[in-house]
Design an enzyme around this catalytic site. Sequence first.
Site, PDB file in Angstrom:
ATOM      1  CD  GLU A  58      12.498 -24.821  39.821  1.00  0.00           C
ATOM      2  OE1 GLU A  58      11.337 -25.010  39.429  1.00  0.00           O
ATOM      3  OE2 GLU A  58      13.073 -23.733  39.705  1.00  0.00           O
ATOM      4  CB  CYS A  81      11.079 -18.538  41.761  1.00  0.00           C
ATOM      5  SG  CYS A  81      10.070 -19.725  42.631  1.00  0.00           S
ATOM      6  CB  ALA A 160      -0.814 -17.714   3.145  1.00  0.00           C
ATOM      7  CD1 TRP A 176      -9.619 -22.032   0.666  1.00  0.00           C
ATOM      8  CD2 TRP A 176      -8.525 -20.721   2.122  1.00  0.00           C
ATOM      9  NE1 TRP A 176     -10.434 -21.847   1.746  1.00  0.00           N
ATOM     10  CE2 TRP A 176      -9.790 -21.048   2.663  1.00  0.00           C
ATOM     11  CE3 TRP A 176      -7.684 -19.911   2.874  1.00  0.00           C
ATOM     12  CZ2 TRP A 176     -10.229 -20.590   3.906  1.00  0.00           C
ATOM     13  CZ3 TRP A 176      -8.118 -19.460   4.106  1.00  0.00           C
ATOM     14  CH2 TRP A 176      -9.378 -19.800   4.608  1.00  0.00           C
ATOM     15  CB  THR A 202      -7.747  -8.942   8.351  1.00  0.00           C
ATOM     16  OG1 THR A 202      -6.616  -8.447   7.646  1.00  0.00           O
ATOM     17  CG2 THR A 202      -7.733 -10.451   8.283  1.00  0.00           C
ATOM     18  CG  LEU A 210      -8.474 -14.951  13.695  1.00  0.00           C
ATOM     19  CD1 LEU A 210      -8.278 -13.579  14.348  1.00  0.00           C
ATOM     20  CD2 LEU A 210      -7.338 -15.194  12.709  1.00  0.00           C
ATOM     21  CG  LEU A 299      -1.877  -4.219  12.338  1.00  0.00           C
ATOM     22  CD1 LEU A 299      -1.599  -2.876  13.008  1.00  0.00           C
ATOM     23  CD2 LEU A 299      -3.105  -4.869  12.974  1.00  0.00           C
TER      24      LEU A 299
HETATM   25  N1  LIG Z   1      -2.624 -13.898   2.697  1.00  0.00           N
HETATM   26  C1  LIG Z   1      -2.508 -13.606   3.971  1.00  0.00           C
HETATM   27  O1  LIG Z   1      -1.724 -14.234   4.664  1.00  0.00           O
HETATM   28  C2  LIG Z   1      -3.346 -12.520   4.584  1.00  0.00           C
HETATM   29  C3  LIG Z   1      -3.314 -12.332   5.979  1.00  0.00           C
HETATM   30  C4  LIG Z   1      -4.086 -11.303   6.522  1.00  0.00           C
HETATM   31  C5  LIG Z   1      -4.818 -10.493   5.693  1.00  0.00           C
HETATM   32  N2  LIG Z   1      -4.813 -10.721   4.371  1.00  0.00           N
HETATM   33  C6  LIG Z   1      -5.585  -9.851   3.468  1.00  0.00           C
HETATM   34  O2  LIG Z   1      -5.204  -8.515   3.735  1.00  0.00           O
HETATM   35  C7  LIG Z   1      -6.289  -7.649   3.469  1.00  0.00           C
HETATM   36  C8  LIG Z   1      -6.379  -6.620   4.545  1.00  0.00           C
HETATM   37  O3  LIG Z   1      -5.201  -5.879   4.555  1.00  0.00           O
HETATM   38  P1  LIG Z   1      -4.944  -4.722   5.579  1.00  0.00           P
HETATM   39  O4  LIG Z   1      -3.593  -4.197   5.362  1.00  0.00           O
HETATM   40  O5  LIG Z   1      -6.069  -3.743   5.526  1.00  0.00           O
HETATM   41  O6  LIG Z   1      -4.934  -5.547   6.942  1.00  0.00           O
HETATM   42  P2  LIG Z   1      -5.518  -5.446   8.416  1.00  0.00           P
HETATM   43  O7  LIG Z   1      -5.073  -6.677   9.097  1.00  0.00           O
HETATM   44  O8  LIG Z   1      -6.967  -5.206   8.459  1.00  0.00           O
HETATM   45  O9  LIG Z   1      -4.788  -4.159   8.975  1.00  0.00           O
HETATM   46  C9  LIG Z   1      -5.220  -2.846   8.663  1.00  0.00           C
HETATM   47  C10 LIG Z   1      -6.292  -2.374   9.623  1.00  0.00           C
HETATM   48  O10 LIG Z   1      -5.768  -2.416  10.937  1.00  0.00           O
HETATM   49  C11 LIG Z   1      -6.243  -1.318  11.703  1.00  0.00           C
HETATM   50  N3  LIG Z   1      -5.070  -0.588  12.226  1.00  0.00           N
HETATM   51  C12 LIG Z   1      -4.848  -0.267  13.518  1.00  0.00           C
HETATM   52  N4  LIG Z   1      -3.701   0.361  13.671  1.00  0.00           N
HETATM   53  C13 LIG Z   1      -3.129   0.427  12.473  1.00  0.00           C
HETATM   54  C14 LIG Z   1      -1.894   0.972  12.006  1.00  0.00           C
HETATM   55  N5  LIG Z   1      -1.020   1.564  12.806  1.00  0.00           N
HETATM   56  N6  LIG Z   1      -1.625   0.871  10.695  1.00  0.00           N
HETATM   57  C15 LIG Z   1      -2.473   0.249   9.854  1.00  0.00           C
HETATM   58  N7  LIG Z   1      -3.669  -0.258  10.249  1.00  0.00           N
HETATM   59  C16 LIG Z   1      -3.985  -0.171  11.552  1.00  0.00           C
HETATM   60  C17 LIG Z   1      -7.164  -0.519  10.783  1.00  0.00           C
HETATM   61  O11 LIG Z   1      -8.456  -1.041  11.051  1.00  0.00           O
HETATM   62  P3  LIG Z   1      -9.786  -0.205  10.780  1.00  0.00           P
HETATM   63  O12 LIG Z   1      -9.905  -0.058   9.290  1.00  0.00           O
HETATM   64  O13 LIG Z   1     -10.863  -1.039  11.356  1.00  0.00           O
HETATM   65  O14 LIG Z   1      -9.615   1.104  11.451  1.00  0.00           O
HETATM   66  C18 LIG Z   1      -6.671  -0.935   9.412  1.00  0.00           C
HETATM   67  O15 LIG Z   1      -7.656  -0.842   8.402  1.00  0.00           O
HETATM   68  C19 LIG Z   1      -7.529  -8.528   3.356  1.00  0.00           C
HETATM   69  O16 LIG Z   1      -7.949  -8.554   2.009  1.00  0.00           O
HETATM   70  C20 LIG Z   1      -7.050  -9.897   3.763  1.00  0.00           C
HETATM   71  O17 LIG Z   1      -7.668 -10.922   3.003  1.00  0.00           O
HETATM   72  C21 LIG Z   1      -4.096 -11.700   3.778  1.00  0.00           C
END
Ligand SMILES: NC(=O)c1ccc[n+]([C@@H]2O[C@H](COP(=O)([O-])OP(=O)(O)OC[C@H]3O[C@@H](n4cnc5c(N)ncnc54)[C@H](OP(=O)(O)O)[C@@H]3O)[C@@H](O)[C@H]2O)c1
Length: 364
Positions: A58, A81, A160, A176, A202, A210, A299
């Site tokens: 505005e 505002c 994905a 991939w 991850t 990222l 997560l």
């Molecule tokens: N295809 C896709 O789109 C895609 C996308 C993302 C990931 N991935 C794959 O997913 C796999 C990892 O899976 P992930 O489930 O272990 O994913 P993540 O994204 O690493 O999430 C789990 C991690 O998050 C942390 N965390 C914090 N608070 C949490 C909560 N409340 N609950 C669960 N975790 C929590 C922990 O880290 P800490 O262990 O450090 O404590 C835990 O190990 C990898 O192999 C990756 O390649 C694939």
Amino acid sequence: MSEKNVSHTRWMKRAIFLASLGKNTTSPNPRVGAVILDKNGNLISEGFHYKAGMPHAEAMASENLNKDANGGTMYVNLEPCCHHGRTPPCVDKIISSGIKKVYISILDPDKRVSGKGIQLLKEAGIQVHVGLCEKESLALNKAFIHRNITKKAFGVLKWAMSIDGRIGLKNGESKWITNEESRSLVHTFRAEFDAIIIGGNTLRKDNPLLTTRGSKNPEPLRVVFTKSLDLPSKSNLWDCDKAKTLVIYDSSTANESYLTRIPKCVEVEKVSSDDPNLIAKILAKRGCNKVLWECGPRLATAAVQSNCIQEIITFIAPKILGGVDSMNPFGDFEFEEMNKIIKLSDSQVSLIGNDICVKSSFKN
Ligand SMILES: NC(=O)c1ccc[n+]([C@@H]2O[C@H](COP(=O)([O-])OP(=O)(O)OC[C@H]3O[C@@H](n4cnc5c(N)ncnc54)[C@H](OP(=O)(O)O)[C@@H]3O)[C@@H](O)[C@H]2O)c1
């Protein structure tokens, strides 16, 4: 609709279009556009908000006037505002410009100011109309509105997967699944977000970058949520020249001696539990309206269960990974009845080469 209403709608749509030009840049502020017509209905100025600290739409429109606005009309997609923030109140600018009618699409969601801007305009003798193109305006600012109401960042979960619903092989390999076009689309689409969140696992498995690969400057904040703090001392996310990184750890479970592995340029914040709500709240406080969860199944499941996810976007590749133990996008929600499962709405489907992209919303 009468001819007059069609023309009001047209000008409000123009204001909404202008507002959308700030799509990737206005956080923590809303996306706002404004149009001013003179008393004969001719366009004499327009403006939009680009970035916090820069003029509001505005104010920009009032300053860009190429003709006297006395007796004129303003169209603006969000209530102007009435408080001093980083810039002076917009209602003062509107009143002093001599504008006599203001069309406002939606109210400011902040309950402390909502309606007060309108009241001040009315007290100054300006006719105010509210509600034109409400649906479009709500959609454009849904993340800003969500953050204001819930005090949490609006969350979008992206993954994905293969056509049989797998995000990786049993051994964790996942590069991939989708095609190059989908992956480069993800890079540019990240520019809409203020932060991108992954879990510690991850980071360990994928070592992702990222970033938007330069589509946004500064890049979105990269966030790692970890319970263990067991993160590697070498990681793409530790390169702070590319983008800022924030590590959030659960101090009730983490081994704080691992903090020495994280370089000084990376910000670290501790929280008292592994509740994903804490992340959504911290990021909202930092001014993030919209955040992208790019985490794995564990997560992702916790984030959905704690209502941190408002939309999903999934890229589905025509590939079959198979395997009972291959990775799924989610863990177990422990549903026992079909009427308890999560139902999404407002789905949009598009083709990216041979991949399918599906966007849907949660009803929470
Ligand atoms: N295809 C896709 O789109 C895609 C996308 C993302 C990931 N991935 C794959 O997913 C796999 C990892 O899976 P992930 O489930 O272990 O994913 P993540 O994204 O690493 O999430 C789990 C991690 O998050 C942390 N965390 C914090 N608070 C949490 C909560 N409340 N609950 C669960 N975790 C929590 C922990 O880290 P800490 O262990 O450090 O404590 C835990 O190990 C990898 O192999 C990756 O390649 C694939």
